[in-house]
Design a protein around this motif. Structure first.
Motif, mmCIF file in Angstrom:
data_model
loop_
_atom_site.group_PDB
_atom_site.id
_atom_site.type_symbol
_atom_site.label_atom_id
_atom_site.label_comp_id
_atom_site.label_asym_id
_atom_site.label_seq_id
_atom_site.Cartn_x
_atom_site.Cartn_y
_atom_site.Cartn_z
ATOM 1 N N ASN A 117 41.653 25.381 32.947
ATOM 2 C CA ASN A 117 40.539 26.285 32.663
ATOM 3 C C ASN A 117 39.831 26.736 33.932
ATOM 4 N N ARG A 118 39.645 25.770 34.855
ATOM 5 C CA ARG A 118 38.964 26.085 36.105
ATOM 6 C C ARG A 118 39.771 27.124 36.895
ATOM 7 N N LEU A 119 41.094 26.884 36.928
ATOM 8 C CA LEU A 119 41.962 27.812 37.654
ATOM 9 C C LEU A 119 41.948 29.200 37.012
ATOM 10 N N LEU A 120 41.910 29.189 35.675
ATOM 11 C CA LEU A 120 41.847 30.472 34.965
ATOM 12 C C LEU A 120 40.580 31.221 35.338
ATOM 13 N N HIS A 121 39.464 30.473 35.363
ATOM 14 C CA HIS A 121 38.173 31.054 35.713
ATOM 15 C C HIS A 121 38.210 31.621 37.138
ATOM 16 N N LEU A 122 38.792 30.823 38.053
ATOM 17 C CA LEU A 122 38.906 31.229 39.450
ATOM 18 C C LEU A 122 39.729 32.508 39.574
ATOM 19 N N LEU A 123 40.810 32.520 38.797
ATOM 20 C CA LEU A 123 41.704 33.677 38.803
ATOM 21 C C LEU A 123 40.955 34.922 38.357
ATOM 22 N N ALA A 124 40.152 34.742 37.287
ATOM 23 C CA ALA A 124 39.384 35.881 36.774
ATOM 24 C C ALA A 124 38.405 36.381 37.838
ATOM 25 N N GLN A 125 37.745 35.419 38.523
ATOM 26 C CA GLN A 125 36.790 35.793 39.562
ATOM 27 C C GLN A 125 37.485 36.536 40.700
ATOM 28 N N ARG A 126 38.667 36.019 41.073
ATOM 29 C CA ARG A 126 39.424 36.664 42.154
ATOM 30 C C ARG A 126 39.771 38.106 41.795
ATOM 31 N N LEU A 127 40.190 38.231 40.528
ATOM 32 C CA LEU A 127 40.570 39.567 40.052
ATOM 33 C C LEU A 127 39.373 40.503 40.174
ATOM 34 N N GLN A 128 38.195 39.972 39.737
ATOM 35 C CA GLN A 128 36.970 40.764 39.790
ATOM 36 C C GLN A 128 36.668 41.162 41.238
ATOM 37 N N ARG A 129 36.830 40.196 42.139
ATOM 38 C CA ARG A 129 36.504 40.467 43.534
ATOM 39 C C ARG A 129 37.463 41.465 44.158
ATOM 40 N N SER A 130 38.744 41.338 43.768
ATOM 41 C CA SER A 130 39.673 42.299 44.372
ATOM 42 C C SER A 130 39.395 43.703 43.842
ATOM 43 N N ARG A 131 38.911 43.748 42.563
ATOM 44 C CA ARG A 131 38.508 45.052 42.041
ATOM 45 C C ARG A 131 37.300 45.588 42.814
ATOM 46 N N ASN A 132 36.339 44.680 43.085
ATOM 47 C CA ASN A 132 35.163 45.073 43.879
ATOM 48 C C ASN A 132 35.605 45.580 45.242
ATOM 49 N N ALA A 133 36.567 44.852 45.830
ATOM 50 C CA ALA A 133 37.037 45.251 47.156
ATOM 51 C C ALA A 133 37.631 46.641 47.107
ATOM 52 N N MET A 134 38.364 46.923 46.033
ATOM 53 C CA MET A 134 38.936 48.254 45.885
ATOM 54 C C MET A 134 37.827 49.292 45.793
ATOM 55 N N GLY A 135 36.780 48.904 45.022
ATOM 56 C CA GLY A 135 35.629 49.800 44.899
ATOM 57 C C GLY A 135 34.982 50.041 46.252
ATOM 58 N N ASN A 136 34.828 48.946 46.991
ATOM 59 C CA ASN A 136 34.238 49.050 48.323
ATOM 60 C C ASN A 136 35.026 49.999 49.206
ATOM 61 N N LEU A 137 36.352 49.823 49.121
ATOM 62 C CA LEU A 137 37.223 50.649 49.951
ATOM 63 C C LEU A 137 37.062 52.124 49.594
ATOM 64 N N ALA A 138 37.115 52.368 48.278
ATOM 65 C CA ALA A 138 36.986 53.744 47.822
ATOM 66 C C ALA A 138 35.665 54.334 48.283
ATOM 67 N N HIS A 139 34.614 53.486 48.140
ATOM 68 C CA HIS A 139 33.271 53.923 48.516
ATOM 69 C C HIS A 139 33.185 54.259 50.000
#
Lengths: 99, 431
Positions: free
Chosen positions: B215-237
């Motif tokens: 469960n912890r790893l799943l949660h971490l994975l979800a957070q990572r996914l969110q962050r990489s999406r943020n990073a993409m947003g940052n890049l686009a921005h």
């Protein structure tokens, strides 16, 4: 039975009676057995078991007409008491009767 | 890896077999000992009674008072025998008849007797009228042996039955226990098919840590996914602004070589941004996520790196760390957080940067510089995405946004204050 062994029997009987243990029939049996005059009781019992199987109630060693005789009382499995007589020297059965 | 079920069967089977065998051995020898001990004590009584009835007549012959000798010693081959040796004379029980006992001198021993009997012998040496009297008493133990054998067989049979029963019971228990793992297996299948986002923790205690870790790893994975999406947003921005400029410049037909120069400048900027994001992506993807962040190991390296980057400014970077400061967090996250904050401080500092880290409750980082600082009105806007306080210092304005993302991830706090050194003081609290 040879003359020599007859002589030995006489000597033994004399010897036994000379000792104060003449009434001690187990000592007599042992001496006779050691001299080879009679068969071991175990062998006589093995023969008797072929006739009648049961508990040994009483064993006596008797002197009859110059022969040593084993008189054995056996209680068979049906509760009957048998009396058997054997020639102690060769194990021949001499008498078998229910008492 | 062998099956757990098989291991449980083999382990318990071996242990139980050993237990049953020792139980069987102990009880059989125990019963045998007790039986023989009882017989020996009776034989001792008989032997002492024989000693008491021993007499010597006038002629010097030894004999026994007949009344004192039990009838069982008179019946031929009765299974009860005695033999007395005194002054070279042997007194044998009538029951022995023409059978010679093998007389030895241990206090107790076994030998075969007449008529297929098994004899237990008791021996003792007495002193009577200054004469040594040796007495052997023997008893047939065939009946005892027979009943002991019967008991031993019965006990062995019972042991086997119990062994089989317990193994069957264990088989059933193990099967049932493994059945309780079935829901976890089902949930894992559902998880891989995307029907579930986390596993239920209503599981046996033994697999609970496993499920919780998943469960912890799943949660971490979800957070990572969110962050990489943020990073993409940052890049686009960050790409948007230079691209807009490019578009505008392209529309100005009039400009000549000047236009080309500007265009190349902005495309270079885009390239730099791209490279930076790509580097970050590489960093985040490398290796397993570290669980511990050892400040004492990491900070000096980071400071060295910054000193090299800002070599021209000849900065003094001081740092203070509590001893053995170790914080449970992703190493990359912490490096990025500290790196960004220190990088900012170095960017603005005149000469001095001070960094203090303590780990009493969670982790507290304080970073100060002696730069120009910033207005209290601007302080609150600092972490907004893309906000740049001073356009004159090179940067994309993403640093503090990334810092804010990481602090949110760890449910921490960030505060900006005026530093005593004159510049900005950033305090980060991580629980």
């Amino acid at each position: 039975m040879g003359r020599l062994s007859q002589l030995i029997t006489v000597v033994v009987v004399v010897l036994i009676s000379a000792q104060s243990v003449a009434d001690d029939d187990q000592s007599r049996a042992l001496q006779l057995r050691q001299l080879g005059e009679i068969l071991p009781l175990e062998e006589i019992l093995a023969i008797s078991r072929q006739q009648i199987d049961g508990h040994i109630l009483e064993v006596e060693l008797e002197q009859e007409k110059g022969r040593v005789i084993y008189e054995i009382e056996i209680l068979d499995h049906k509760g009957r008491v048998w009396e058997l007589k054997f020639d102690a020297a060769n194990g021949d059965i001499l008498k078998r009767e229910q008492e | 890896m062998k099956s757990l079920q098989v291991r449980l069967y083999v382990g318990l089977g071996a242990a139980l077999t050993l237990l049953m065998l020792s139980l069987w051995w102990l009880s059989t020898t125990g019963v045998n000992q007790i039986g023989e001990q009882m017989m020996l004590s009776r034989m001792e009584h008989d032997g002492e009674a024989l000693l008491a009835s021993l007499q010597k007549d006038e002629s010097g012959e030894w004999s026994l008072k007949a009344a004192h000798v039990g009838h069982i010693y008179q019946r031929v081959f009765s299974g009860h025998y005695y033999l007395i040796e005194v002054e070279g004379q042997q007194l044998r029980s009538r029951s022995l008849w023409d059978y010679s006992l093998n007389i030895l001198t241990p206090l107790q021993y076994h030998q075969s007797g007449p008529d297929n009997q098994d004899l237990l012998l008791w021996y003792a040496d007495f002193q009577l009228n200054e004469q040594s009297v040796k007495i052997w008493v023997a008893e047939d133990i065939t009946a005892l042996q027979n009943s002991l054998n019967y008991f031993s067989q019965l006990f062995a049979f019972a042991c086997l039955l119990m062994l089989g029963g317990i193994l069957l019971l264990q088989r059933w228990v193990v099967k049932r226990s493994f059945l309780s793992l079935q829901p976890v297996i089902n949930e894992l299948e559902a998880l891989s098919e995307g029907d579930l986002s986390s596993l239920s923790t209503e599981v046996p205690q033994e697999v609970k840590p496993l499920v919780e870790e998943v469960n912890r790893l799943l949660h971490l994975l979800a957070q990572r996914l969110q962050r990489s999406r943020n990073a993409m947003g940052n890049l686009a921005h960050s790409l948007k602004h230079p691209l807009n400029l490019l578009v505008q410049l392209a529309e100005q037909k009039a400009a000549g070589s000047h236009l080309k120069q500007e265009l190349s400048q902005h495309t270079q900027q885009i390239q730099q941004l791209m490279e930076r994001e790509l580097k970050r992506a590489r960093l985040a993807g490398s290796g397993l996520p570290g669980q511990h962040f050892e400040v004492g190991d990491e900070l000096p390296t980071l400071v060295e790196l910054l000193k090299r980057i800002y070599q021209k400014k000849a900065l003094e970077i001081h740092y203070e760390i509590d001893c053995c400061c170790e914080y449970t967090a992703d190493r990359n996250d912490m490096l990025e957080l500290l790196g960004n904050l220190l990088d900012n401080a170095c960017k603005w500092a005149q000469q001095q940067v001070v960094c203090k880290i303590s780990c009493q409750q969670g982790m507290v980082m304080t970073i100060e510089d002696d730069g120009e600082g910033c207005d209290s009105a601007l302080l609150s806007r600092l972490t907004e995405r893309g906000v740049r306080i001073d356009e004159s210092v090179q940067g994309s304005g993403l640093g503090l946004a990334i810092v804010n993302d990481i602090i949110e991830l760890y449910q921490g706090e960030i505060n900006f204050q005026q530093s005593a050194l004159g510049g900005l003081q950033v305090t980060v609290l991580l629980p």
